[in-house]
Design a protein around this motif. Structure first.
Motif, PDB file in Angstrom:
ATOM      1  N   SER A  99     -38.693-122.342  -3.104  1.00 37.92           N
ATOM      2  CA  SER A  99     -38.455-123.345  -2.068  1.00 37.92           C
ATOM      3  C   SER A  99     -39.027-124.700  -2.488  1.00 37.92           C
ATOM      4  CB  SER A  99     -39.108-122.904  -0.757  1.00 37.92           C
ATOM      5  OG  SER A  99     -38.941-123.879   0.212  1.00 37.92           O
ATOM      6  N   LYS A 100     -38.252-125.822  -2.298  1.00 37.21           N
ATOM      7  CA  LYS A 100     -38.668-127.165  -2.698  1.00 37.21           C
ATOM      8  C   LYS A 100     -39.232-127.989  -1.533  1.00 37.21           C
ATOM      9  CE  LYS A 100     -35.238-127.340  -6.367  1.00 37.21           C
ATOM     10  NZ  LYS A 100     -34.043-128.029  -6.892  1.00 37.21           N
ATOM     11  N   MET A 101     -39.243-127.399  -0.242  1.00 40.78           N
ATOM     12  CA  MET A 101     -39.715-128.141   0.938  1.00 40.78           C
ATOM     13  C   MET A 101     -41.245-128.281   0.895  1.00 40.78           C
ATOM     14  SD  MET A 101     -39.128-127.333   4.974  1.00 40.78           S
ATOM     15  CE  MET A 101     -37.396-127.639   4.884  1.00 40.78           C
ATOM     16  N   ASP A 102     -41.741-129.476   1.374  1.00 39.76           N
ATOM     17  CA  ASP A 102     -43.171-129.721   1.457  1.00 39.76           C
ATOM     18  C   ASP A 102     -43.778-128.793   2.522  1.00 39.76           C
ATOM     19  OD1 ASP A 102     -45.659-130.762   1.184  1.00 39.76           O
ATOM     20  OD2 ASP A 102     -45.258-132.534   2.426  1.00 39.76           O
ATOM     21  N   LYS A 103     -44.990-128.331   2.291  1.00 37.62           N
ATOM     22  CA  LYS A 103     -45.632-127.387   3.218  1.00 37.62           C
ATOM     23  C   LYS A 103     -45.907-128.039   4.562  1.00 37.62           C
ATOM     24  CE  LYS A 103     -47.832-124.537  -0.340  1.00 37.62           C
ATOM     25  NZ  LYS A 103     -49.105-124.030  -0.869  1.00 37.62           N
ATOM     26  N   VAL A 104     -46.311-129.296   4.605  1.00 39.65           N
ATOM     27  CA  VAL A 104     -46.596-129.992   5.876  1.00 39.65           C
ATOM     28  C   VAL A 104     -45.325-130.136   6.698  1.00 39.65           C
ATOM     29  CG1 VAL A 104     -47.472-132.114   6.908  1.00 39.65           C
ATOM     30  CG2 VAL A 104     -48.522-131.218   4.803  1.00 39.65           C
ATOM     31  N   LEU A 105     -44.223-130.529   6.038  1.00 40.68           N
ATOM     32  CA  LEU A 105     -42.937-130.669   6.741  1.00 40.68           C
ATOM     33  C   LEU A 105     -42.450-129.330   7.272  1.00 40.68           C
ATOM     34  CD1 LEU A 105     -40.597-132.504   7.527  1.00 40.68           C
ATOM     35  CD2 LEU A 105     -39.573-132.039   5.272  1.00 40.68           C
ATOM     36  N   ALA A 106     -42.668-128.294   6.475  1.00 42.96           N
ATOM     37  CA  ALA A 106     -42.255-126.951   6.925  1.00 42.96           C
ATOM     38  C   ALA A 106     -43.050-126.520   8.150  1.00 42.96           C
ATOM     39  CB  ALA A 106     -42.432-125.945   5.790  1.00 42.96           C
ATOM     40  N   ALA A 107     -44.361-126.775   8.131  1.00 47.36           N
ATOM     41  CA  ALA A 107     -45.210-126.391   9.264  1.00 47.36           C
ATOM     42  C   ALA A 107     -44.813-127.170  10.523  1.00 47.36           C
ATOM     43  CB  ALA A 107     -46.679-126.634   8.930  1.00 47.36           C
ATOM     44  N   THR A 108     -44.524-128.462  10.354  1.00 44.79           N
ATOM     45  CA  THR A 108     -44.116-129.289  11.506  1.00 44.79           C
ATOM     46  C   THR A 108     -42.813-128.775  12.112  1.00 44.79           C
ATOM     47  OG1 THR A 108     -45.138-131.194  10.410  1.00 44.79           O
ATOM     48  CG2 THR A 108     -43.667-131.652  12.251  1.00 44.79           C
ATOM     49  N   THR A 109     -41.879-128.426  11.282  1.00 46.26           N
ATOM     50  CA  THR A 109     -40.590-127.896  11.768  1.00 46.26           C
ATOM     51  C   THR A 109     -40.783-126.594  12.545  1.00 46.26           C
ATOM     52  OG1 THR A 109     -39.533-128.882   9.821  1.00 46.26           O
ATOM     53  CG2 THR A 109     -38.277-127.248  11.059  1.00 46.26           C
ATOM     54  N   ILE A 110     -41.623-125.731  12.009  1.00 47.84           N
ATOM     55  CA  ILE A 110     -41.873-124.453  12.694  1.00 47.84           C
ATOM     56  C   ILE A 110     -42.527-124.698  14.050  1.00 47.84           C
ATOM     57  CG2 ILE A 110     -43.228-122.329  12.574  1.00 47.84           C
ATOM     58  CD1 ILE A 110     -42.832-122.445   9.501  1.00 47.84           C
ATOM     59  N   GLN A 111     -43.540-125.616  14.093  1.00 45.40           N
ATOM     60  CA  GLN A 111     -44.201-125.921  15.366  1.00 45.40           C
ATOM     61  C   GLN A 111     -43.221-126.485  16.394  1.00 45.40           C
ATOM     62  OE1 GLN A 111     -47.385-128.603  14.379  1.00 45.40           O
ATOM     63  NE2 GLN A 111     -48.715-126.997  13.551  1.00 45.40           N
ATOM     64  N   LYS A 112     -42.328-127.366  15.920  1.00 48.53           N
ATOM     65  CA  LYS A 112     -41.340-127.974  16.825  1.00 48.53           C
ATOM     66  C   LYS A 112     -40.469-126.907  17.486  1.00 48.53           C
ATOM     67  CE  LYS A 112     -39.069-131.322  14.968  1.00 48.53           C
ATOM     68  NZ  LYS A 112     -37.994-131.997  14.190  1.00 48.53           N
ATOM     69  N   PHE A 113     -39.940-125.989  16.684  1.00 48.49           N
ATOM     70  CA  PHE A 113     -39.063-124.948  17.218  1.00 48.49           C
ATOM     71  C   PHE A 113     -39.828-123.979  18.128  1.00 48.49           C
ATOM     72  CE2 PHE A 113     -36.183-126.356  13.908  1.00 48.49           C
ATOM     73  CZ  PHE A 113     -34.937-126.164  14.500  1.00 48.49           C
ATOM     74  N   TYR A 114     -41.085-123.689  17.772  1.00 47.27           N
ATOM     75  CA  TYR A 114     -41.870-122.742  18.572  1.00 47.27           C
ATOM     76  C   TYR A 114     -42.191-123.337  19.946  1.00 47.27           C
ATOM     77  CZ  TYR A 114     -45.617-119.739  20.191  1.00 47.27           C
ATOM     78  OH  TYR A 114     -46.412-118.915  20.944  1.00 47.27           O
ATOM     79  N   ARG A 115     -42.625-124.637  19.951  1.00 46.99           N
ATOM     80  CA  ARG A 115     -42.943-125.270  21.230  1.00 46.99           C
ATOM     81  C   ARG A 115     -41.715-125.371  22.127  1.00 46.99           C
ATOM     82  NH1 ARG A 115     -46.605-130.125  18.627  1.00 46.99           N
ATOM     83  NH2 ARG A 115     -48.527-128.893  18.341  1.00 46.99           N
ATOM     84  N   ARG A 116     -40.579-125.670  21.535  1.00 47.93           N
ATOM     85  CA  ARG A 116     -39.336-125.713  22.310  1.00 47.93           C
ATOM     86  C   ARG A 116     -39.030-124.323  22.919  1.00 47.93           C
ATOM     87  NH1 ARG A 116     -34.380-127.680  18.944  1.00 47.93           N
ATOM     88  NH2 ARG A 116     -35.805-129.422  18.610  1.00 47.93           N
ATOM     89  N   TYR A 117     -39.253-123.309  22.121  1.00 46.57           N
ATOM     90  CA  TYR A 117     -39.008-121.929  22.598  1.00 46.57           C
ATOM     91  C   TYR A 117     -39.939-121.577  23.757  1.00 46.57           C
ATOM     92  CZ  TYR A 117     -39.671-116.884  22.745  1.00 46.57           C
ATOM     93  OH  TYR A 117     -39.824-115.596  23.165  1.00 46.57           O
TER      94      TYR A 117
END
Length: 840
Positions: free
Chosen positions: A203-221
Motif C-alpha cells: 500500500s502507498k497511502m500515508d499512515k496518517v491519511l489512512a487513520a483519518t479516513t478510518i476515523q471519519k467513516f467510523y464517526r459517521r457510522y
C-alpha cells in the motif's frame, strides 16, 4: 388472585345482576317501545352488560374453592349464559342480521373490545375430564389396532436385500462426489486469493491519511447508529413501531398464573370430596338424633287434627292424598273448619250424578265459547301491538337468575367469613339443608302410618268402611308419535362406537381452540352505517358468532333445554379462511365427538337407502348417548345442487339430502347434537332445501387490514421468527390484501425453514422474504366475494334484511305525506334514491 379478590368479583357481578333484574322485571309494566332503533339499542346494551357479568361469573366459578358458593354461582352462570343467547336471537329477529356491532355502546360504557369477548367456560371440559380421557383412550386403542392391520396388509411390498444395497451404494457415491467437489472448490478459491495478493503489492497511502479516513467513516457510522436507535425508541413510545420480540417476556408469568389456577382447581376437588362426605354424614346423624323426635311430634300434631275435626263435624276427616300434598296440606295456613269444608265439598262433588256433570259441562261449554269469542274480539282490537315492542319474559331470569340473586342477598352478601381462611364448606348450612330433607322423609313415613291409623279409627268409632278410592289416572291426551325403531337392539354403545371408528366416521379432531382463531375488532361500523353502507364482518365477529351458535348452547344441559335451539349450522366462505379450524375448535371446546358423514367418506361403507338409514340411526343413537356430538358434512352444497358433475355423482350425495330433514326432527331439546356443514361454494346449491337443514349461517369474510396485521404479528414469533424493525409488518399486511388467513399461515411456515431461522442473527427477516411464498397462492377476487354476498341475500334471513333496509330508507326519505298514499311514497322514495346516486 386470592379468595378475597374472587369474592369481591362475585359481589360486583351480583350488584350488576341486580341492576339488570330491575330492567328485566320492573315494578310497574313498561309501555311498549314504538321506536325500533331505541328498542334495539336497549337489547344491545343489555347484551353487552350480560357479557360483562358472564365474564366475571365464569372466572369466579372456575377459581372459587368454596363448594356451596360454587353451586350458587353455577346457577347464575347458566342463567346468564342462556339470557345472552336469548338476547342474541332477539336482536336477529329485530334487524334480521347475523352480525351485530357494539362500538358505540362500548364507547358509552367506556369499555374495550376485550371486554366484549365471550369466554368459553372451563367447566364444559373439566367436569367431564374423566369421561373424555376414557373416550380418547378407547379411540386411541381402536386407531392403533387399525394401523397394525394396515401394516400387516402392506407386507407384500417389502424391499429385497439387493435393492437396499444398490440404494446405499448410490447414496454413498453421491456423498463422496459432493465432498470431492467441495474440496476442489476450496483449493481454487485459495489460489485465486493468493494471485490477488501478489498483484496488489504494498500500500502507498500515508499512515496518517489512512487513520483519518478510518476515523471519519467510523464517526459517521456511530452518529447514524445513535440517530437510528433514537428514532426507533421514539416510534415505539408513540406506538408507531412494535418492539423486537426475541423472547416472550410474559411466558414465565403466564405459566405461573396457569400453575396457580391448576392448584386452585385441585383444591376445589378436595373441598368437593369433603363436602360430599359431610352431606352423607350429616344426613345420617340428623336422621338418627332428630328423626324420632320429628316423627313423634308430627304424629301428635296429626292426631290433634283428627280430634279437632271430629269435634267440629262429628266425624273423622279424610286424609289428603300424597298428590295433594299429604300432611303438608293439613298444616297450611287454614283453620280446621276451612279444611273440613274443602273435604266435604270434594265428597259432595264425587257423589253427584252423571246428569249434573253433563249439565255443568254444557254450561261450561257455552261459557267457554263466549269467552273465546270475546278473546278473539279483543285480539282484533289490539292490532296496535305491532306498533310497539316489549321485552319478552325469560325463563332463565324467573327460574334461575332471580331466585339465586335473592339467595345471595339474603345469606352470602352479609356473611362474615374472616375465620374461614381455607374456604371450607359451612356445616350449619349443610345441617339446615339436610334437616329439611330428613323432615320430608319422616313426613312421608308418618303419612303412611297415619292413614292406616285413621282407617282403623273410622272402622272402630264411626263404624264406616273405607271406600276404595279409584285413583284417577291422569292420562294426558298426547298425540301418538311414531317412535324411532331401534335397528340395533342387541348391540352395546361401545360396539357401535368401535364400528363407526373402524369405518372412519368418528374421527379425532386436531387440538385447536377458539382463541387460535385470530381476528381484530371492527372499530368503525357505526360510522359506516351512517354513510348508508353495510359494514363487512371481521374475523373477530366470526369468532363471537361461533361461540354463540356452536359452543355456549351445547355446553350445559340446563341451558340447552331452555335456550333457542340451533340444530344445523352452515359455515361457508372462501378456501383458507378457517372453516375447518372453527369446526375443530367447537369440538375441542365442548369435548365433543366428531362424526364425519361427508358423501366422500361414506360412499364405500354405507351404500343405498338402507345404508343411509343405518348410518343416521347410528349417529343418533351413539351421538345422544355420548353427547355433546358434532356431526360434520364437508362440501355440503353438493347435497343440494341441481346438476352434479360426473365425478360428484359417484358419491351419491342426494341420498343424504333426503335423510337429513327427517333425522333433524328426531333431535329434541336436551339432545346436544349439532349438525355442521362446511361449504366454499354455497351459491351452487338450492337455497330453500339447504336452509331447511341449516337454520343458522356463518359467512366468513376476507380478512381486513387489522386481522391481517394481527396474523403476521402473531404467527411469525409462533414459528420461531424474530420481528425486528427491518421487517415491515405493516407493508406485509397491505400486500396480503385479498389473501386468506390460511395463505398467510402457509407462507410463514414455508418461509421460516430451519436454514432461514439459523441465518436470522446475521440476516434479520425482511418483508421480501415472504412475498415469493405469498405469490404462489390464489387470491380471493372481488367476483368471488360478490357471489357470496348475492347468495346470502337469497337466504330467508338475507331477504328479510333487504326488506328491512328498504323500509328504513323509505321511512327516512318520506316527508310524512307518504303514509297517506303508500304507492306514491314508494315511487318518490325510489326516484329520490336515484337522484341521490347521480349527485354523488
Amino acid at each position: 388472585m386470592s379468595h378475597i379478590s374472587y369474592n369481591k368479583q362475585w359481589q360486583d357481578a351480583q350488584i350488576a345482576m341486580v341492576d339488570m333484574l330491575a330492567i328485566e322485571t320492573p315494578e310497574q309494566p313498561r309501555a311498549p317501545e314504538t321506536d325500533t332503533n331505541a328498542a334495539f339499542q336497549l337489547v344491545a346494551t343489555m347484551f353487552v352488560k350480560y357479557v360483562q357479568i358472564f365474564r366475571k361469573l365464569e372466572q369466579c366459578y372456575d377459581q372459587i374453592v368454596h363448594p356451596q358458593k360454587r353451586r350458587l354461582i353455577r346457577v347464575v352462570l347458566d342463567g346468564c349464559m342462556g339470557r345472552i343467547l336469548e338476547l342474541k336471537h332477539e336482536m336477529i329477529s329485530m334487524d334480521f342480521s347475523e352480525y351485530h356491532y357494539f362500538d358505540d355502546i362500548l364507547a358509552d360504557l367506556k369499555l374495550t373490545p376485550n371486554d366484549l369477548e365471550i369466554p368459553i367456560p372451563n367447566y364444559f371440559v373439566l367436569e367431564r375430564a374423566q369421561a373424555i380421557e376414557k373416550r380418547e383412550r378407547l379411540l386411541g386403542q381402536i386407531l392403533a389396532r387399525m394401523t397394525l392391520e394396515t401394516e400387516t396388509q402392506d407386507t407384500t411390498g417389502i424391499m429385497t436385500m439387493d435393492d437396499a444395497i444398490r440404494i446405499i451404494q448410490s447414496h454413498e457415491r453421491a456423498r463422496q462426489g459432493r465432498l470431492r467437489a467441495k474440496q476442489i472448490g476450496e483449493l481454487r478459491l485459495n489460489d485465486q486469493r493468493a494471485r490477488q495478493r501478489a498483484n496488489m503489492g504494498e500500500s502507498k497511502m500515508d499512515k496518517v491519511l489512512a487513520a483519518t479516513t478510518i476515523q471519519k467513516f467510523y464517526r459517521r457510522y456511530v452518529v447514524r447508529r445513535d440517530v437510528k436507535k433514537f428514532r426507533e425508541e421514539e416510534y415505539m413510545f408513540l406506538g408507531m413501531a412494535m418492539p423486537t420480540f426475541h423472547k416472550d417476556p410474559l411466558k414465565r408469568l403466564l405459566a405461573d398464573v396457569r400453575a396457580h389456577e391448576d392448584e386452585r382447581r385441585k383444591r376445589q376437588e378436595k373441598h368437593e370430596i369433603a363436602y360430599q362426605q359431610a352431606i352423607i354424614a350429616t344426613h345420617e346423624k340428623i336422621k338418627q338424633t332428630e328423626g324420632p323426635d320429628m316423627k313423634e311430634r308430627l304424629q301428635d300434631q296429626i292426631r290433634q287434627w283428627f280430634i279437632e275435626c271430629r269435634n267440629v263435624s262429628q266425624k273423622f276427616p279424610d286424609f289428603p292424598d300424597e298428590d295433594e300434598g299429604g300432611s303438608n296440606k293439613i298444616f297450611a295456613k287454614k283453620t280446621v273448619e276451612e279444611l273440613q269444608e274443602e273435604l266435604d265439598a270434594k265428597l259432595e262433588s264425587k257423589g253427584k250424578g252423571k246428569g249434573d256433570k253433563k249439565g255443568k259441562k254444557g254450561k261450561k261449554g257455552k261459557k267457554e265459547k263466549k269467552g273465546k269469542k270475546g278473546k278473539k274480539g279483543k285480539k282484533k282490537k289490539k292490532g296496535d301491538d305491532e306498533e310497539g315492542w316489549t321485552l319478552p319474559e325469560s325463563q332463565f331470569v324467573t327460574e334461575m337468575i332471580k331466585p339465586s340473586t335473592e339467595t345471595y342477598q339474603s345469606f352470602w352478601e352479609t356473611r362474615d367469613e374472616g375465620n374461614n381462611f381455607e374456604q371450607n364448606h359451612d356445616s350449619e348450612v349443610v345441617k339446615e339443608e339436610k334437616r329439611t330433607e330428613v323432615q320430608e322423609e319422616v313426613r312421608l313415613e308418618v303419612d303412611a302410618l297415619m292413614r292406616e291409623e285413621l282407617k282403623n279409627l273410622k272402622a272402630a268409632i264411626d263404624k264406616t268402611k273405607e271406600k276404595k278410592k279409584k285413583k284417577k289416572k291422569k292420562k294426558a291426551k298426547k298425540k301418538k308419535k311414531k317412535k324411532e325403531k331401534d335397528l340395533t337392539p342387541d348391540r352395546t354403545i361401545e360396539s357401535l362406537y368401535e364400528e363407526l371408528v373402524m369405518n372412519r366416521i368418528i374421527i379425532r379432531p386436531p387440538k385447536v381452540t377458539l382463541n387460535d382463531f385470530l381476528g381484530d375488532f371492527n372499530y368503525l361500523p357505526s360510522l359506516i352505517r351512517q354513510a348508508k353502507h353495510e359494514p363487512m364482518p371481521t374475523m373477530y365477529d366470526v369468532k363471537q358468532l361461533t361461540s354463540l351458535y356452536g359452543i355456549l348452547p351445547f355446553g350445559s344441559e340446563k341451558v340447552h333445554e331452555i335456550a333457542p335451539q340451533v340444530k344445523g349450522l352452515l359455515i361457508c366462505g372462501p378456501r383458507g379462511c378457517g372453516k375447518h379450524m372453527l369446526l375443530h375448535a367447537i369440538c375441542n371446546e365442548l369435548g365433543a365427538n366428531l362424526f364425519d358423514i361427508s358423501p366422500q367418506n361414506i360412499y364405500e361403507t354405507y351404500r343405498e337407502k338402507e345404508g343411509i338409514k343405518m348410518l343416521m340411526h347410528l349417529c343418533s343413537k351413539v351421538g345422544k348417548a355420548l353427547q355433546p356430538t358434532v356431526i360434520f358434512i364437508g362440501d355440503c352444497e353438493k347435497l343440494f345442487k341441481k346438476k352434479l358433475k360426473p365425478e360428484e355423482k359417484q358419491f351419491e350425495p342426494k341420498r343424504l339430502a333426503k335423510a337429513l330433514p327427517k333425522w333433524l326432527k328426531t333431535i329434541k331439546p336436551g339432545d346436544r347434537v349439532l349438525l355442521v356443514g362446511i361449504s366454499h361454494e354455497p351459491y351452487q346449491g338450492v337455497v330453500k332445501p339447504m336452509m331447511k337443514v341449516f337454520q343458522r349461517v356463518i359467512l366468513l369474510p376476507r380478512p381486513e387490514y387489522g386481522s391481517r396485521l394481527l396474523l403476521w404479528k402473531t404467527l411469525i414469533p409462533k414459528y420461531g421468527g424474530i420481528i425486528t424493525p427491518a421487517l415491515d409488518v405493516t407493508s406485509l399486511a397491505k400486500l396480503s390484501d385479498s389473501y386468506a388467513p390460511g395463505h398467510i399461515h402457509d407462507t410463514i411456515v414455508e418461509t421460516l425453514t430451519e436454514r432461514r431461522l439459523a441465518k436470522m442473527s446475521k440476516h434479520p427477516l425482511q418483508a421480501s422474504d415472504f412475498i415469493p411464498g405469498l405469490a404462489h397462492h390464489n387470491a380471493i377476487y372481488k367476483e368471488e366475494e360478490d357471489a357470496y354476498k348475492s347468495w346470502w341475500k337469497k337466504t330467508p334471513l338475507g331477504k328479510k334484511r333487504e326488506r328491512f333496509l328498504e323500509e328504513q330508507e323509505e321511512g327516512e326519505g318520506g316527508d310524512g305525506k307518504g303514509k297517506k298514499d303508500k304507492k306514491g311514497g314508494k315511487g318518490k322514495g325510489k326516484k329520490g334514491k336515484g337522484k341521490g346516486k347521480k349527485k354523488r
